[in-house]
Write an enzyme that holds these catalytic residues in place. Structure first.
Site, short mmCIF file in Angstrom:
data_model
loop_
_atom_site.label_atom_id
_atom_site.label_comp_id
_atom_site.label_asym_id
_atom_site.label_seq_id
_atom_site.Cartn_x
_atom_site.Cartn_y
_atom_site.Cartn_z
N ARG A 44 0.85 -1.20 0.00
CA ARG A 44 0.00 0.00 0.00
C ARG A 44 0.89 1.26 0.00
NH1 ARG A 44 -3.05 -3.50 3.50
NH2 ARG A 44 -2.24 -2.58 5.41
N LYS A 134 -11.34 15.18 5.59
CA LYS A 134 -12.52 14.75 4.82
C LYS A 134 -13.45 13.90 5.67
CE LYS A 134 -13.36 11.11 1.90
NZ LYS A 134 -13.12 10.19 0.77
N GLU A 175 -18.31 16.17 2.33
CA GLU A 175 -18.61 15.27 1.21
C GLU A 175 -19.94 14.55 1.41
OE1 GLU A 175 -15.76 12.12 0.36
OE2 GLU A 175 -16.81 11.58 -1.46
N LYS A 217 -17.44 18.67 -1.50
CA LYS A 217 -17.09 17.57 -2.41
C LYS A 217 -18.36 16.78 -2.75
CE LYS A 217 -14.21 13.44 -2.74
NZ LYS A 217 -12.85 12.93 -2.63
P1 13P Z 1 -13.88 8.40 -6.13
O1 13P Z 1 -13.37 9.56 -6.96
O2 13P Z 1 -13.25 7.10 -6.50
O3 13P Z 1 -15.38 8.37 -6.06
O4 13P Z 1 -13.38 8.64 -4.66
C1 13P Z 1 -13.48 9.89 -4.13
C2 13P Z 1 -13.67 9.81 -2.68
O5 13P Z 1 -12.93 10.38 -1.94
C3 13P Z 1 -14.80 9.03 -2.16
O6 13P Z 1 -14.96 9.30 -0.80
#
Ligand code: 13P
Length: 336
Positions: A44, A134, A175, A217
């Site tokens: 990873r 986030k 988000e 987001k």
């Molecule tokens: P994706 O762009 O693969 O949807 O991932 C963005 C993300 O941070 C999801 O929480």
């Protein structure tokens, strides 16, 4: 201009976007399994370190979102991962929610958890070098979902999270992701996403969050992944802009879309069209996970020591996304 507003603008200005490399260990293991690479701490780290050392980081990436494991790791040259990211002129972000769990009172929906002990964890992340964070709320979509309960519970959690993050001197990414799964129409996605985002800002304002020090987001407005509806990028752009213009307060400096299951090209083409048509004051950029990493991961899996080759693939994708964030991408650049 507040310090938080400065940080937000540093991450998303001038066509820069965000690399969302914050897959949990379980999700990253799924991604690595899909390309037949054994998932462990070292594999990873190696994949992520390869991307974070790429040439395009300086020009294209304003911030990288990490998972708890990665922010504590050191590269093979001895630098910490946040030091590597900072050396490229980007800021370190950290996913601080602890995942979406079944929402009591609604069997099929989820609420994102992680508020308990968050204030203390945030201090730790700040000391490790994080400057933004986030938290992802997820919403099912169908004729009865998302329910008022899910819209309200997730907005409440997002707002309490955001207030705590700002207290620690970091910029919260908000988000709310209305999932692409299902056969709903783009119009349904427009209506439900509008409701979800509106509620988030009601709660953020109630919690005295300084909106100029946040980044939204969201998902783009798209038909469900299993719907027969075909939609042009022009319509995606128009519906997405309309939804955001109607529901996001103008003090928010910028919007960084998730890719959510779109292909790399779809996510780039749609973002480009959004920027061509952008009739708002918001910066519109990307915060992509899969749409930035998919091709690079596939290539890397064939020879995990081919650093340069993997970086070339990632650099191309990042440059295309940055062009799209300026409305300057076109399909023929994909092959040049
Ligand atoms: P994706 O762009 O693969 O949807 O991932 C963005 C993300 O941070 C999801 O929480």
């Amino acid at each position: 201009m507040s310090e938080l507003n400065k940080i937000a603008l540093q991450i998303i200005s001038n066509g820069k976007g965000i690399l969302a490399a914050d897959e949990s260990t379980a999700t990253m293991t799924k991604r690595l399994d899909s390309v037949k690479v054994n998932s462990n701490e070292n594999s990873r780290l190696l994949f992520r370190q390869t991307l974070f050392s790429s040439l395009s980081m300086k020009e294209c990436i304003g911030g990288v979102i990490l998972y708890d494991e990665t922010i504590r790791q050191k590269t093979t040259t001895g630098k910490t991962i946040p030091e590597l990211i900072n050396s490229k002129g980007a800021l370190t972000g950290i996913k601080v929610d602890t995942g979406a769990k079944v929402l009591a009172g609604s069997k099929q929906e989820k609420v994102t958890e992680g508020l308990d002990g968050l204030r203390e964890r945030l201090k730790d992340y700040y000391n490790l070098g994080a400057r933004f964070t986030k938290w992802r709320g997820v919403y099912l979509i169908s004729d009865k979902y998302p329910s008022d309960l899910s819209i309200s519970a997730n907005a409440h959690a997002l707002a309490r999270y955001a207030a705590l993050v700002q207290e620690t001197g970091m910029v919260p990414i908000i988000e709310p992701e209305v999932l692409m799964d299902g056969n709903h129409s783009a119009k349904d996605c427009f209506n439900k996403t509008s409701e979800v985002i509106k509620k988030c800002y009601e709660e953020l304002e109630l919690n005295n969050v300084n909106l100029s020090g946040t980044i939204l987001k969201p998902n783009m407005i798209l038909p469900g992944a299993s719907s027969d509806e075909k939609i042009s990028k022009e319509d995606v752009a128009e519906l997405t802009l309309e939804c955001l213009k109607n529901n996001v307060p103008s003090s928010v400096p910028g919007i960084a879309f998730l890719s959510g299951g779109q292909t790399e090209i779809e996510a780039t083409a749609n973002l480009n069209q959004i920027n061509i048509k952008n009739n708002t004051d918001f910066i519109m950029t990307y915060s992509y996970g899969r749409a930035l990493q998919q091709s690079a991961l596939k290539f890397w899996s064939k020879d995990i020591n081919n650093t340069i080759g993997t970086q070339e693939i990632f650099d191309h994708r990042a440059k295309m996304c940055t062009l799209a964030a300026k409305g300057k991408w076109s399909e023929n650049l994909e092959n040049s």
